[in-house]
Structures are given as C-alpha cells and as structure tokens.
Scaffold this motif. Structure first.
Motif, mmCIF file in Angstrom:
data_model
loop_
_atom_site.group_PDB
_atom_site.id
_atom_site.type_symbol
_atom_site.label_atom_id
_atom_site.label_comp_id
_atom_site.label_asym_id
_atom_site.label_seq_id
_atom_site.Cartn_x
_atom_site.Cartn_y
_atom_site.Cartn_z
ATOM 1 N N LEU A 196 11.890 -6.158 0.054
ATOM 2 C CA LEU A 196 12.335 -5.126 0.994
ATOM 3 C C LEU A 196 12.613 -3.807 0.282
ATOM 4 C CD1 LEU A 196 14.721 -7.285 3.217
ATOM 5 C CD2 LEU A 196 12.454 -6.411 3.841
ATOM 6 N N ASN A 202 9.479 -1.939 -0.840
ATOM 7 C CA ASN A 202 8.762 -1.291 0.262
ATOM 8 C C ASN A 202 9.631 -0.290 1.022
ATOM 9 O OD1 ASN A 202 5.926 -2.754 0.688
ATOM 10 N ND2 ASN A 202 7.405 -4.302 0.014
ATOM 11 N N ILE A 213 12.373 -0.551 2.715
ATOM 12 C CA ILE A 213 12.799 -0.975 4.048
ATOM 13 C C ILE A 213 14.322 -0.915 4.121
ATOM 14 C CG2 ILE A 213 12.801 -2.837 5.740
ATOM 15 C CD1 ILE A 213 10.054 -1.582 5.233
ATOM 16 N N LEU A 220 7.140 -7.192 7.634
ATOM 17 C CA LEU A 220 6.607 -6.213 6.692
ATOM 18 C C LEU A 220 5.256 -6.627 6.148
ATOM 19 C CD1 LEU A 220 6.892 -3.835 4.590
ATOM 20 C CD2 LEU A 220 8.035 -5.500 3.116
ATOM 21 N N ASN A 253 3.354 -10.240 -1.429
ATOM 22 C CA ASN A 253 3.818 -8.860 -1.546
ATOM 23 C C ASN A 253 2.890 -8.050 -2.450
ATOM 24 O OD1 ASN A 253 5.795 -6.699 -1.130
ATOM 25 N ND2 ASN A 253 6.324 -7.010 -3.273
#
Length: 301
Positions: free
Chosen positions: A205, A208, A210, A228, A297
């Motif tokens: 997270l 990225n 977020i 995501l 990811n």
C-alpha cells in the motif's frame, strides 16, 4: 562493505561475552561449531572456545555478516533458556548475579517480559564490550537490528528504519521461524506469521501511495491490496486463480484469528495450545502468501 572496525570484536576478551554465563547462554565447543556452520565456518579455528568464537566473528566480518551474527546472538530464541530461568526466579539464574542488571517494566506478560529481559541483556553486554573498546576509541552500537562500530566521541542518532520486505528478508524470517520450531517456541511462530502478512500488505500500500488507516485490521489491508492489484475476476484473471486467491484470503483470516486467540501476543480464554505440525504449517503458509503478494505487486508496478 562493513567497517574494518568490526575486526575489534575478534578480541578474545570480547568474545567471552558471547559464549559464557552470566552474560549469555553458555556455549560448548559443539554449540560453537554449530554456530560456525550456520555462518559459513564449518570448522572454526582455535584451541579453545574463545578463539573459535573469534574465528567465527572474523569470517562473518569477511562476508559482511557481522550484523547478522550479532542479531542472531542477541535474538530471543538464543537467549530464551537464560531468560526463562530469570523470569521463573530459578535460584541458579546467573543473571541475578549481575549487579547492574535491572530490567524495568516487567508485567507478568511473558511475551513482553522476554523482550524486556533480552534488551537488558544486550544493554549490559554492550556496556561491558564498550568498556574494552574504549581504549581503541570506538564503541559498538545497535539501532534496531542494525549494528555499527563508531568513534567513541560520535553522537548516536536513534531512528527506526523501515526494513524492506524482500526475498532476503523472508528467507531470514523463515530461518528464525525454523529455529523457533527447534526450540518448540510454537506460539511465537503464530505471531511472526501474522506480522509478516500484515507488513507485506502495508508495504504494498505504501509503495503505491495508497492512503489508508493503519489500525491493525488485516482484512481491511488485504481488501485494499486486492483492489489495488486488480485481483478480481476479469478477463485478465483466470477464474481458478481468483478461486485460489479466495482460499489464500481465508487462510490469511485464519492466521489473524489464531494470532488473536492462540498466540503469545494476547491472553485469551479461548487459547488452544498450538503444536509443532500446525506451527510449521502456519510458518510455511505465511511465507508462501507473502512471496505471492510481493510478486503480484512487482508485476503490477
């Protein structure tokens, strides 16, 4: 490359603190040989235990692994026997013989008290080692699991670095987990398993950018990660893959539930003693889950 100053730790007066009570668990010649094998020295050179330990430190330094060696020596899995004696008020606990040994904040919560005593052991040993290093104008310092030998006059800046979770990190955690299995420290494996998965979700997270509320809700983190990474049924994701992911999610929930009810992290009336087979299953599952999400990811970035 590590600082050449780590060679100062090869002094036999210093190595004594790593192999002898009352400072640390007593290491026999056989124990030291096993330690050497772990750190790439199958047959440590030396006519006695101290000189053998010196050769292990020298080899670790040559391979830029002094930090890993020190972290291992001060790990709770290695210190657990002597810590258990102390917490159980055993009359033969030699930690009681150390005048300056004074762990603060013991509460009766074993999982927390073990960490407190381990930190106090490290503090006392570093104080003794630095008393010897003082004449070389140096001191050994620890910041989390990072180790340095710096000038005795240098100011120590304490920070809490975020360690990247990657293949090396997971391999190291697996190694510690296997040590815990050998020590029959099954409860801590549940905590390690849950923590690894949570940390992987948090890292993804953060990588990225977020925004999310960090509240320990692993299900919330997982849902954000799935959204995501686009891990939903679609033309890209084979239905069988999404089904597999749903089962992985269920395992994640189970690990979190076991951590909350059955591990060393919480007291619980629903606590059920975990055994070796289940602990090993959890360890291997958490490693597989963490590796899987990290790879997805990487594919996403």
């Amino acid at each position: 490359m590590e600082s050449a100053k780590f060679e100062l730790l090869e002094n036999t007066d210093i190595t004594t603190f790593f192999i002898d009570r009352p400072w640390i668990v007593y290491r026999t010649n056989s124990n030291i040989d096993s330690l050497g094998f772990r750190f790439g020295v199958p047959n440590p050179e030396g006519s006695n235990r101290a000189s053998k330990m010196s050769s292990i430190i020298a080899a670790a330094h040559a391979n830029n692994r002094t930090g890993a060696l020190l972290t291992f020596l001060f790990s709770t899995s290695q210190l657990r026997p002597i810590i258990t004696e102390y917490l159980n008020r055993a009359p033969y606990s030699q930690l009681n013989e150390i005048e300056e040994f004074n762990p603060v904040g013991l509460s009766g919560d074993v999982s927390k008290d073990i960490a407190i005593v381990a930190n106090e052991i490290q503090r006392v040993i570093l104080e003794k080692i630095n008393g010897i290093l003082l004449y070389s104008g140096a001191k050994l310092v620890s910041n989390s699991n990072s180790w340095s030998i710096i000038s005795v006059d240098a100011e120590v800046t304490i920070s809490v670095p975020t360690q990247r979770i990657n293949a090396g990190y997971i391999s190291e955690l697996l190694s510690h987990g296997l040590d815990a299995l050998k020590d029959e420290d099954f409860d801590s494996i549940v905590t390690k398993s849950r923590t690894l998965i949570e940390d992987v979700f948090l890292q993804i997270l953060e990588d990225n950018h977020i925004q999310f509320k960090q509240n320990g809700n692993i299900t919330q983190y997982r849902n954000l990660v799935i959204k995501l990474l686009g891990m939903r049924p679609s033309e890209v994701w084979n239905p069988r893959i999404t089904k597999m992911v749903s089962h992985l999610n269920a395992i994640t929930d189970l690990i979190a539930e076991m951590r909350n009810k059955d591990s060393d992290a919480h007291a619980s009336s629903e606590r059920v003693k975990i055994q070796a087979a289940e602990a090993e299953l959890l360890l291997n599952t958490s490693v597989s889950l963490a590796t899987y999400y990290l790879r997805i990811n990487d594919r996403h970035l």
